[in-house]
Design a protein around this motif. Sequence first.
Motif, short mmCIF file in Angstrom:
data_model
loop_
_atom_site.label_atom_id
_atom_site.label_comp_id
_atom_site.label_asym_id
_atom_site.label_seq_id
_atom_site.Cartn_x
_atom_site.Cartn_y
_atom_site.Cartn_z
N MET A 1 7.37 27.81 91.00
CA MET A 1 7.28 28.90 90.03
C MET A 1 8.62 29.18 89.35
O MET A 1 8.84 30.26 88.80
N CYS A 2 9.55 28.20 89.35
CA CYS A 2 10.91 28.42 88.86
C CYS A 2 10.96 28.82 87.39
O CYS A 2 11.92 29.45 86.96
N ASN A 3 9.95 28.47 86.60
CA ASN A 3 9.96 28.83 85.17
C ASN A 3 9.58 30.28 84.91
O ASN A 3 9.69 30.75 83.79
N PHE A 4 9.14 30.99 85.93
CA PHE A 4 8.76 32.40 85.76
C PHE A 4 9.97 33.26 86.12
O PHE A 4 10.10 33.75 87.23
N GLN A 5 10.87 33.43 85.14
CA GLN A 5 12.15 34.10 85.40
C GLN A 5 12.28 35.42 84.66
O GLN A 5 13.39 35.90 84.43
N SER A 6 11.16 36.04 84.34
CA SER A 6 11.24 37.31 83.60
C SER A 6 11.61 38.46 84.53
O SER A 6 11.27 38.48 85.70
N ILE A 7 12.37 39.38 83.99
CA ILE A 7 12.68 40.63 84.69
C ILE A 7 11.99 41.72 83.89
O ILE A 7 12.33 41.98 82.75
N GLY A 8 10.98 42.33 84.52
CA GLY A 8 10.16 43.30 83.82
C GLY A 8 10.61 44.72 84.08
O GLY A 8 11.70 45.13 83.72
N GLU A 9 9.79 45.44 84.77
CA GLU A 9 10.00 46.86 85.04
C GLU A 9 11.20 47.09 85.96
O GLU A 9 11.36 46.42 86.97
N LEU A 10 12.05 48.04 85.60
CA LEU A 10 13.23 48.38 86.39
C LEU A 10 13.33 49.89 86.50
O LEU A 10 13.36 50.59 85.49
N THR A 11 13.34 50.41 87.73
CA THR A 11 13.45 51.84 87.97
C THR A 11 14.70 52.09 88.83
O THR A 11 14.63 51.98 90.05
N PRO A 12 15.83 52.39 88.19
CA PRO A 12 17.08 52.54 88.95
C PRO A 12 17.04 53.63 90.01
O PRO A 12 17.66 53.49 91.07
N GLY A 13 16.32 54.70 89.78
CA GLY A 13 16.28 55.82 90.73
C GLY A 13 15.76 55.44 92.11
O GLY A 13 16.27 55.90 93.13
N ASP A 14 14.73 54.59 92.16
CA ASP A 14 14.16 54.22 93.46
C ASP A 14 14.39 52.76 93.82
O ASP A 14 13.93 52.28 94.84
N GLY A 15 15.12 52.04 92.97
CA GLY A 15 15.44 50.65 93.27
C GLY A 15 14.30 49.67 93.06
O GLY A 15 14.36 48.54 93.52
N PHE A 16 13.25 50.06 92.35
CA PHE A 16 12.10 49.19 92.11
C PHE A 16 12.38 48.25 90.95
O PHE A 16 12.82 48.68 89.88
N VAL A 17 12.15 46.96 91.17
CA VAL A 17 12.30 45.97 90.12
C VAL A 17 11.10 45.02 90.18
O VAL A 17 10.77 44.51 91.24
N LYS A 18 10.45 44.82 89.05
CA LYS A 18 9.33 43.87 88.97
C LYS A 18 9.85 42.62 88.28
O LYS A 18 10.27 42.66 87.13
N VAL A 19 9.83 41.49 89.04
CA VAL A 19 10.40 40.25 88.51
C VAL A 19 9.42 39.09 88.66
O VAL A 19 8.49 39.16 89.45
N GLY A 20 9.69 38.02 87.94
CA GLY A 20 8.92 36.79 88.07
C GLY A 20 9.31 36.06 89.34
O GLY A 20 10.38 36.29 89.91
N ALA A 21 8.46 35.14 89.78
CA ALA A 21 8.67 34.44 91.06
C ALA A 21 9.90 33.55 91.05
O ALA A 21 10.44 33.22 92.11
N GLY A 22 10.41 33.14 89.88
CA GLY A 22 11.56 32.25 89.83
C GLY A 22 12.89 32.95 89.68
O GLY A 22 13.93 32.31 89.55
N VAL A 23 12.89 34.27 89.70
CA VAL A 23 14.14 35.03 89.51
C VAL A 23 14.99 34.93 90.78
O VAL A 23 14.51 35.10 91.90
N THR A 24 16.27 34.64 90.57
CA THR A 24 17.22 34.63 91.68
C THR A 24 18.11 35.86 91.57
O THR A 24 18.12 36.54 90.55
N ARG A 25 18.88 36.13 92.59
CA ARG A 25 19.73 37.33 92.55
C ARG A 25 20.84 37.17 91.51
O ARG A 25 21.44 38.15 91.09
N ASN A 26 21.12 35.95 91.06
CA ASN A 26 22.12 35.74 90.01
C ASN A 26 21.55 36.00 88.63
O ASN A 26 22.30 36.03 87.66
N SER A 27 20.24 36.14 88.54
CA SER A 27 19.60 36.38 87.24
C SER A 27 19.96 37.76 86.77
O SER A 27 19.95 38.16 85.71
#
Length: 128
Positions: A102-128
């Motif tokens: 799933m490496c081509n699925f690198q989107s970073i979608g929803e981000l909620t800084p207050g509670d630390g919620f992040v919705k990402v694609g399966a290919g996202v790495t922490r360097n993304s």
Amino acid sequence: YPSSVEEIQDILRLCCREVYREGDDVPTVEIVSVIPYGAGTSLEGHLNFMLPQDDSVESNNDIIVEIPVSLFESNNSGVSEQLKNETKKVRIKRKGGISLDMCNFQSIGELTPGDGFVKVGAGVTRNS
């Protein structure tokens, strides 16, 4: 490597097919297990490939279940409500497995800084 939802759907359809054999009381559904491979964290369960296939475990060869008829429709949006609720009996037979990168699925979608919620694609790495 798949890069769209449609490509994933096509692969999954190939991994689950209905087979009719003369003399069978119910159709057989051959299933190839699919284990997604994301960013390499090994949380996807790759060790499932170590399990024996149905052919080596006789007691699993006659698992008969009811499934929705619409499971094998290529486009569920055009399926009638009656067909969506209709089920049929099938025999399940495992036929090995694949790892789906799933490496081509690198989107970073929803981000909620207050509670630390992040919705990402399966290919996202922490360097993304």
